[in-house]
Each structure stands twice: as C-alpha cells, then as structure tokens.
Design an enzyme around this catalytic site. Sequence first.
Site, PDB file in Angstrom:
ATOM      1  N   ASP A  87       0.846  -1.189   0.000  1.00 56.61           N
ATOM      2  CA  ASP A  87       0.000   0.000   0.000  1.00 56.61           C
ATOM      3  C   ASP A  87       0.884   1.243   0.000  1.00 56.61           C
ATOM      4  OD1 ASP A  87      -2.454   1.293  -0.026  1.00 56.61           O
ATOM      5  OD2 ASP A  87      -2.639   1.354   2.157  1.00 56.61           O
ATOM      6  N   GLU A  88       0.354   2.348  -0.526  1.00 57.12           N
ATOM      7  CA  GLU A  88       1.108   3.613  -0.621  1.00 57.12           C
ATOM      8  C   GLU A  88       2.402   3.404  -1.421  1.00 57.12           C
ATOM      9  OE1 GLU A  88       1.482   4.643   3.516  1.00 57.12           O
ATOM     10  OE2 GLU A  88      -0.512   5.535   3.558  1.00 57.12           O
ATOM     11  N   CYS A 181     -10.963  16.129 -12.061  1.00 50.04           N
ATOM     12  CA  CYS A 181     -10.559  15.893 -13.445  1.00 50.04           C
ATOM     13  C   CYS A 181      -9.454  16.889 -13.791  1.00 50.04           C
ATOM     14  CB  CYS A 181     -11.753  16.054 -14.388  1.00 50.04           C
ATOM     15  SG  CYS A 181     -12.391  17.747 -14.493  1.00 50.04           S
TER      16      CYS A 181
END
EC number: 2.7.1.21
Length: 201
Positions: A87-88, A181
């Site tokens: 993770d990370e 976005c």
Amino acid sequence: MAKLYFHYATMNAGKTTMLLQASYNYRERGMTTMLFVAGHYRKGDTGLISSRIGLETEAEMFRDGDDLFARVAEHHDHTTVHCVFVDEAQFLEEEQAWQLARIADRLDIPVMCYGLRTDFQGKLFSGSRALLAISDELREVRTICRCGRKATMVVRLGADGKVARQGEQVAIGKDVYVSLCRRHWEEEMGLALPDDFIGFT
C-alpha cells in the site's frame, strides 16, 4: 508465472479497500500474504493499512533503504508466501520497485502494488514512475470529479480550506486531498481561466 501489478488512482478511489479484500481472499483459502505500508510518516514499528470504510489490518512498514526482496525471501524460506501486497506504493524508491519485480521474477510470488500516480502538483512520485515503467500489468482504479468526469488529478487543501499550489510533495496532517478531473485541477491550480469555477470555501 507471477507478475508485478500496479493499481494506481487518485485519492479516495478505494485502492486500500481493494487491497484488503484481495488479501482476505487469499487468506480465506488458507494462503499466506505479506502486506507492506509506507512508514515514512508513521511512528513506532507497527504498520497499519486502513481504508476509509473502516477495514484495517496490520502490515510491515517499508522505509527508504529497506531491501524488500531480502525481507520477503527470508519470510518465504520459513513460511510460503503466496502474494505480496504494497500500500502507498508511490513512496517506494526506484530500487525498491525493482526489488518487487525480482520477487515476482525470481521467487515466483505475485506482487500487488497500490498507490497514487501523481502528487498535488501533477508530478509523478518516484515509486509510481518506476512502477509505471516496469510493472507487468497496470490497472487504473477510477473515481470521479465533482463534475462527474473521471478524476485523474488531486489538489491539496490546507487547514484554511484553500488550495495549496506549492509545498513539499508529501504533507500528512490537517491537509485534505480532493480528486478532480484535469480541467478542474488546472482551474484550481491557477493554470487555466475557469469556466465554471466553484472553489473550496
């Protein structure tokens, strides 16, 4: 044949939940997994992988300079490891990304990495850059912007609720990260004139 996978996304896309579910699926079938999480901003020796929906499990921590291949190989000598989860993964060093590739290539153990692709300034993290270059499979975990478009960028909000446009790449504390976005990220970062500027107030 084992592969190196990189699941990348912006913040709050559910990457950690996916990791924990996948690890659970292995363990439910009597298989052993090794889990790693970045220890760069954690205190103590115990790592914890936790998701926003409340799932969590203990994990080993990795920091700069750690040899992940050696750690997995040593564990694998005593207890068969069926899959490695990271993770990370954006916080990996380039050499550590290669170590993970060697785990897949030489120990024949699948490695599943989950992390961010870019920081709040739109720049690649070092670990993400390496994983994008050498992973066998890339998988985008999608989430959406406030406008409904696919979110591919992230902004950092300070304690005052304002968008940070400069600063250290990693800031853990009272800062909040919001996925946007590209269009709305440019507007929030002051790189484009806004057509429908909303802001964070």
